[in-house]
Design an enzyme around this catalytic site. Structure first.
Site, PDB file in Angstrom:
ATOM      1  N   ALA A  60       0.735  -1.171   0.124  1.00 15.06           N
ATOM      2  CA  ALA A  60       0.094   0.145   0.023  1.00 15.06           C
ATOM      3  C   ALA A  60       0.827   1.201   0.048  1.00 15.06           C
ATOM      4  O   ALA A  60       0.616   2.096  -0.466  1.00 15.06           O
ATOM      5  CB  ALA A  60      -0.867   0.013   1.209  1.00 15.06           C
TER       6      ALA A  60
ATOM      7  N   ASP B 207       2.279   1.654  -3.319  1.00 16.13           N
ATOM      8  CA  ASP B 207       1.171   2.348  -4.358  1.00 16.13           C
ATOM      9  C   ASP B 207       1.029   3.745  -4.076  1.00 16.13           C
ATOM     10  O   ASP B 207       0.634   4.263  -5.214  1.00 16.13           O
ATOM     11  CB  ASP B 207       0.174   1.445  -4.130  1.00 16.13           C
ATOM     12  CG  ASP B 207      -0.797   1.181  -5.316  1.00 16.13           C
ATOM     13  OD1 ASP B 207      -0.108   0.743  -6.288  1.00 16.13           O
ATOM     14  OD2 ASP B 207      -2.169   1.388  -5.274  1.00 16.13           O
TER      15      ASP B 207
ATOM     16  N   SER C 148      24.251 -22.022 -27.472  1.00 18.29           N
ATOM     17  CA  SER C 148      23.295 -22.826 -26.777  1.00 18.29           C
ATOM     18  C   SER C 148      24.473 -23.407 -25.806  1.00 18.29           C
ATOM     19  O   SER C 148      25.621 -23.259 -25.792  1.00 18.29           O
ATOM     20  CB  SER C 148      22.474 -23.766 -27.330  1.00 18.29           C
ATOM     21  OG  SER C 148      23.355 -24.073 -28.468  1.00 18.29           O
ATOM     22  N   LEU C 149      23.898 -24.699 -24.928  1.00 20.90           N
ATOM     23  CA  LEU C 149      24.860 -25.244 -23.949  1.00 20.90           C
ATOM     24  C   LEU C 149      24.822 -26.802 -24.352  1.00 20.90           C
ATOM     25  O   LEU C 149      23.621 -27.278 -24.985  1.00 20.90           O
ATOM     26  CB  LEU C 149      24.136 -25.146 -22.729  1.00 20.90           C
ATOM     27  CG  LEU C 149      24.327 -23.785 -21.988  1.00 20.90           C
ATOM     28  CD1 LEU C 149      23.648 -23.669 -20.778  1.00 20.90           C
ATOM     29  CD2 LEU C 149      25.872 -23.508 -21.641  1.00 20.90           C
TER      30      LEU C 149
ATOM     31  N   GLU D 232      17.048 -15.379 -18.600  1.00 24.39           N
ATOM     32  CA  GLU D 232      16.125 -16.229 -19.012  1.00 24.39           C
ATOM     33  C   GLU D 232      14.677 -15.194 -18.684  1.00 24.39           C
ATOM     34  O   GLU D 232      14.764 -15.058 -17.456  1.00 24.39           O
ATOM     35  CB  GLU D 232      16.100 -17.398 -18.112  1.00 24.39           C
ATOM     36  CG  GLU D 232      15.132 -18.593 -19.147  1.00 24.39           C
ATOM     37  CD  GLU D 232      15.921 -19.273 -20.058  1.00 24.39           C
ATOM     38  OE1 GLU D 232      16.928 -18.943 -20.758  1.00 24.39           O
ATOM     39  OE2 GLU D 232      15.280 -20.386 -20.551  1.00 24.39           O
TER      40      GLU D 232
ATOM     41  N   TYR E 195      15.659 -13.631 -14.944  1.00 20.17           N
ATOM     42  CA  TYR E 195      17.000 -13.741 -14.143  1.00 20.17           C
ATOM     43  C   TYR E 195      17.907 -13.445 -15.134  1.00 20.17           C
ATOM     44  O   TYR E 195      18.105 -14.170 -16.395  1.00 20.17           O
ATOM     45  CB  TYR E 195      17.192 -15.037 -13.422  1.00 20.17           C
ATOM     46  CG  TYR E 195      16.371 -15.068 -12.326  1.00 20.17           C
ATOM     47  CD1 TYR E 195      16.460 -14.103 -10.975  1.00 20.17           C
ATOM     48  CD2 TYR E 195      15.705 -16.373 -11.693  1.00 20.17           C
ATOM     49  CE1 TYR E 195      15.861 -14.253  -9.935  1.00 20.17           C
ATOM     50  CE2 TYR E 195      15.124 -16.508 -10.530  1.00 20.17           C
ATOM     51  CZ  TYR E 195      15.059 -15.392  -9.409  1.00 20.17           C
ATOM     52  OH  TYR E 195      14.514 -15.218  -8.506  1.00 20.17           O
TER      53      TYR E 195
ATOM     54  N   LYS F  61      29.593 -23.566 -14.985  1.00 23.53           N
ATOM     55  CA  LYS F  61      30.308 -22.683 -16.120  1.00 23.53           C
ATOM     56  C   LYS F  61      31.807 -22.405 -15.325  1.00 23.53           C
ATOM     57  O   LYS F  61      31.931 -22.142 -14.131  1.00 23.53           O
ATOM     58  CB  LYS F  61      29.532 -21.138 -16.023  1.00 23.53           C
ATOM     59  CG  LYS F  61      28.369 -21.082 -16.790  1.00 23.53           C
ATOM     60  CD  LYS F  61      27.731 -19.954 -16.847  1.00 23.53           C
ATOM     61  CE  LYS F  61      26.286 -19.902 -17.299  1.00 23.53           C
ATOM     62  NZ  LYS F  61      25.389 -18.824 -17.370  1.00 23.53           N
TER      63      LYS F  61
ATOM     64  N   LYS G 211      21.369 -31.950 -17.133  1.00 28.49           N
ATOM     65  CA  LYS G 211      19.917 -31.980 -17.221  1.00 28.49           C
ATOM     66  C   LYS G 211      19.175 -33.062 -16.158  1.00 28.49           C
ATOM     67  O   LYS G 211      19.909 -34.186 -15.931  1.00 28.49           O
ATOM     68  CB  LYS G 211      19.391 -32.201 -18.660  1.00 28.49           C
ATOM     69  CG  LYS G 211      19.707 -31.396 -19.875  1.00 28.49           C
ATOM     70  CD  LYS G 211      19.159 -29.877 -19.870  1.00 28.49           C
ATOM     71  CE  LYS G 211      17.935 -30.222 -20.387  1.00 28.49           C
ATOM     72  NZ  LYS G 211      17.676 -29.971 -21.788  1.00 28.49           N
TER      73      LYS G 211
ATOM     74  N   CYS H 117       7.225 -43.586 -48.292  1.00 26.12           N
ATOM     75  CA  CYS H 117       6.648 -43.615 -49.396  1.00 26.12           C
ATOM     76  C   CYS H 117       7.189 -42.978 -50.602  1.00 26.12           C
ATOM     77  O   CYS H 117       7.913 -42.186 -50.532  1.00 26.12           O
ATOM     78  CB  CYS H 117       5.219 -42.650 -49.156  1.00 26.12           C
ATOM     79  SG  CYS H 117       4.159 -41.957 -50.380  1.00 26.12           S
TER      80      CYS H 117
HETATM   81  S1  IVH Z   1      24.217 -19.717 -20.379  1.00 33.03           S
HETATM   82  C1  IVH Z   1      26.966 -19.577 -23.605  1.00 33.03           C
HETATM   83  N1  IVH Z   1      22.991 -20.007 -18.025  1.00 33.03           N
HETATM   84  O1  IVH Z   1      19.833 -22.722 -21.751  1.00 33.03           O
HETATM   85  C2  IVH Z   1      26.118 -19.931 -22.885  1.00 33.03           C
HETATM   86  N2  IVH Z   1      21.727 -20.578 -20.026  1.00 33.03           N
HETATM   87  O2  IVH Z   1      20.934 -24.608 -23.731  1.00 33.03           O
HETATM   88  C3  IVH Z   1      24.756 -19.473 -23.167  1.00 33.03           C
HETATM   89  N3  IVH Z   1      19.604 -21.202 -19.833  1.00 33.03           N
HETATM   90  O3  IVH Z   1      19.676 -20.583 -24.605  1.00 33.03           O
HETATM   91  C4  IVH Z   1      23.792 -19.807 -21.867  1.00 33.03           C
HETATM   92  N4  IVH Z   1      19.540 -21.022 -17.651  1.00 33.03           N
HETATM   93  O4  IVH Z   1      17.949 -19.918 -22.593  1.00 33.03           O
HETATM   94  C5  IVH Z   1      22.926 -20.166 -19.498  1.00 33.03           C
HETATM   95  N5  IVH Z   1      21.932 -20.048 -15.989  1.00 33.03           N
HETATM   96  C6  IVH Z   1      21.958 -20.450 -17.424  1.00 33.03           C
HETATM   97  C7  IVH Z   1      20.771 -20.840 -18.143  1.00 33.03           C
HETATM   98  C8  IVH Z   1      20.784 -20.809 -19.227  1.00 33.03           C
HETATM   99  C9  IVH Z   1      18.643 -21.216 -18.644  1.00 33.03           C
HETATM  100  C10 IVH Z   1      18.980 -21.614 -21.328  1.00 33.03           C
HETATM  101  C11 IVH Z   1      19.217 -20.320 -22.301  1.00 33.03           C
HETATM  102  C12 IVH Z   1      20.174 -21.065 -23.184  1.00 33.03           C
HETATM  103  C13 IVH Z   1      19.974 -22.582 -23.177  1.00 33.03           C
HETATM  104  C14 IVH Z   1      21.213 -23.241 -23.636  1.00 33.03           C
END
Ligand code: IVH
Length: 667
Positions: free
Chosen positions: A32, A35, A80-81, A170, A220, A286, A310, A423
């Site tokens: 509140a 606001d 991507s990862l 993300e 995040y 990482k 995963k 086919c």
């Molecule tokens: S790092 C060079 N960190 O996963 C590395 N990606 O599979 C770039 N993702 O496209 C990605 N959480 O959309 C990173 N803590 C995280 C993540 C993350 C989700 C997604 C992201 C990326 C995909 C790759």
């Protein structure tokens, strides 16, 4: 003056409250109270519109709807990862990433959020652009929508903020918000979303930012893209830095050393998964040290310094009620198990692929069997195994593979050494025809807006088109007489068809749907041959010299262009006016900046930095991120900082926006 000061004060106050609430998770005032301050600022802004800044905390409500999203080129590709599925893979990753000169490499560990990747650019601390990942090189400009996300600051706080800073992270939808959204949609009689990921993606791709604003999205950060100035040299420390500037970072991130600690983090988060309040599908490891990251570098589309562990796929038990046979774009016949619907991995599954005859034999599956189905992430649901102990022979039935195509009755063939049965009908087969046309019109191919699956099916079922080239012969009368097609939508489709004729060689090649020629291969082929006729004439051995093209793909391409019906479609497409810029001609007549290196700094009134970059690159220039002796020209906009000083010190040619325009026009 006093009013302006008051706006400034209220703005700062709200920004501070937002920071406490969204980043620190420690609100100091009630909703509140918040606001009340918010309404106060809003009232002043509406009374004094000239004091309303577009990045004011009141501007999180969305604005005018767009007609489409603009494309945005990423200055640094969004990668991507690689995935890992067990402890051994994690151990191997840690070993590969370890450097002999360091006793024990530190890893920054983060939850793998299940949403979609977004890049956000701040200039002078202000949010100026946000884009989706797209294909990693080009995404969509979703700035208006991203600005409405509550925990994303429109202005950064604190000191030493880089003049320009790209954060990546993300966008996702927390579980509670997802449940509420679905309840709301259902109450309105609208379609609900199957899972938070789809809801996040659907919300972020709303052309109307007011709708996006009404969706409970969150963000995040997990990485920094391009930036000016100095940042910490560790992933973990960088994330703390971002947090300090008001950007949201997951509180689960942690820095550890050694396999045991890495494994412990994983085991711990598995137990917490359900109580986090948002969906995660694994853990990202990482290398913490940025110099070591640079040393490790990349392979193909993923870094060597990061990898995702995963979570195990979710499983559920259900019954196979029937098996159907689908015909794909290339004629492949795929048996699909029709299941009693079951909720697994966040969605209700009622189909699972059985792949091919060999897989049916391997599983030993019968219609009527109880099976374990498995689904992970966006992967197609699979039948993991049959529960033989539940089998009741009086209730089960063998699966009979058809002897002719279930759609067009053409003969089937199985190539020796391949598991797939196909086919032989080609474009005579309505199923292949539909799939080929859908593929041709898809986003990464000719990108024909409004030509979706339903319309394609109607066009084929009404015998209006037999191949992609006939799309361009369609008339308004033909389209508008189809069920549920008014003349307005018909005109839109015709217009999209017209627009789609201007394309690129690589999109065209991809659109043709040559077996196993995906987007990347099509691009490599276009770059290598530069024009269609050179590619059409190429022999199998020559084709194998193209990056990523092996024996099978080379043969697929070679035989595609030797099939008269394919050549006919290609020629009719060209006759219809499908065209693209000639890569060779473009290169030789306009590559006037070959061998020159440019650096871009500051902000520009009439052009974005990424546009400057692509225009210069189109002229053959190299565009680099930092000034050195090798730099030929610095393009300096307003508020250029250390790069300008360095260029001056090194006596490098400096151009302003005006001079840049002269250069670009002159070329
Ligand atoms: S790092 C060079 N960190 O996963 C590395 N990606 O599979 C770039 N993702 O496209 C990605 N959480 O959309 C990173 N803590 C995280 C993540 C993350 C989700 C997604 C992201 C990326 C995909 C790759």
């Amino acid at each position: 003056m006093a009013i302006a000061l008051q706006v400034k004060k209220l703005t700062e106050q709200l920004e501070e409250y937002n920071y406490q609430y969204y980043v620190l998770d420690e609100p100091s005032i009630s909703d509140a109270q918040y606001d009340a301050v918010f309404q106060q600022l809003k009232a002043i802004e509406s009374e004094h519109p000239h004091l309303l800044h577009e990045n004011s905390p009141t501007q999180k409500v969305g604005g005018q709807a767009l007609s489409k999203f603009e494309q945005v080129a990423h200055e640094m590709p969004m990668l991507s990862l690689d995935n890992m599925f067990n402890d051994e893979a994690l151990q191997a990753f840690i070993q590969r990433a370890s450097d002999k000169s360091i006793k024990e490499v530190a890893f920054c560990i983060e939850p793998k959020l299940d949403g979609l990747a977004v890049s956000i650019i701040y200039e002078h601390g202000l949010l100026v652009q946000a884009a989706t990942r797209g294909d990693g090189h080009t995404g969509e400009n979703v700035t208006a929508n991203v600005k409405t996300i509550s925990n994303i600051p429109l202005r950064l706080r604190g000191d030493n903020i880089p003049q320009r800073l790209e954060v990546r992270g993300e966008v996702f939808m927390p579980q509670l918000g997802f449940d509420k959204l679905n309840a709301r949609l259902e109450a309105l009689g609208e379609k609900s979303f199957v899972n938070p990921r789809n809801a996040a993606a659907g919300s972020l791709r709303q052309l109307d930012s007011k709708i996006a604003a009404s969706r409970p999205l969150a963000f995040y950060c997990y990485a920094v893209g391009v930036f000016d100035g100095d940042l910490e040299n560790s992933q973990y420390a960088r994330m703390q830095q971002l947090k300090g500037w008001g950007l949201p970072v997951s509180s689960e991130i942690s820095r550890v050393q050694g396999l045991d600690a890495c494994l412990a983090y994983y085991r711990n988060i598995v137990t917490q998964r359900e109580s986090l309040g948002y969906a995660i599908d694994g853990v990202v490891y990482k290398v913490d040290d940025i110099d070591l990251q640079d040393k490790l570098g990349f392979v193909a589309r993923a870094p060597r310094w990061a990898s995702a562990y995963k979570f195990a796929a979710e499983e559920a038990i259900t019954r196979v009620e029937n098996v159907e046979f689908q015909v794909g774009r290339t004629g492949a016949i795929t048996p699909v198990a029709k299941l009693r619907p079951v909720f697994v991995g966040g969605v209700t599954v009622s189909n699972a692929t059985l792949h091919n005859q060999d897989e049916i034999a391997r599983l030993g599956i019968l219609i009527g069997d109880d099976v374990v189905v498995r689904r992970a992430g966006d992967v197609i649901p699979q039948v993991a195994r049959v529960l033989l102990e539940n089998r009741d022979l009086s209730q089960t039935q063998e699966i009979h593979f058809p002897s002719v195509c279930p759609v067009c009755s053409s003969a089937l063939e199985r190539i020796v050494g391949e598991a797939t049965i196909r086919c032989t009908g080609g474009l005579y087969c309505a199923a292949q025809r539909k799939e080929a046309i859908k593929h041709f019109a898809s986003r990464k191919a000719l990108d024909i807006d409004g030509l979706g699956n339903k319309l394609v099916a109607l066009l084929v079922d009404h015998d209006l088109i037999k191949d992609p080239a006939q799309l361009f012969d369609l008339t308004l009368a033909q389209i508008s007489t189809l069920p549920r097609m008014g003349s307005v939508s018909a005109k839109k489709v015709l217009n999209s068809l017209q627009v789609s004729k201007k394309t690129t060689l690589s999109r065209f090649l991809y659109a043709l749907g040559i077996r196993e020629v995906g987007e990347a291969t099509a691009n490599n082929l276009a770059m290598h041959y530069k024009n269609l006729s050179a590619l059409q004439d190429a022999g199998i051995e020559a084709l194998k010299e193209v990056a990523d093209v092996g024996d099978i793909v080379a043969k697929n391409i070679y035989y595609f262009f030797r099939q008269p019906s394919n050549l006919q479609v290609v020629n009719r497409l060209l006759e219809a006016g499908v065209h693209w810029p000639d890569i060779q001609a473009v290169e030789s007549t306009t590559q006037t900046l070959v061998g020159q290196t440019f650096v871009i700094t500051g902000s520009f009134a009439n052009i974005s930095r990424s546009d400057i970059k692509s225009e210069l690159q189109a002229l053959g220039a190299k565009v680099s991120g930092s000034v050195s002796k090798k730099t030929n020209t610095l393009i300096a906009g307003t508020a250029a900082g250390s790069k300008l000083e360095k260029a001056q010190a090194l006596d490098i040619n400096i151009m302003d926006e005006q001079q840049l325009f002269t250069l670009l026009n002159k070329q």
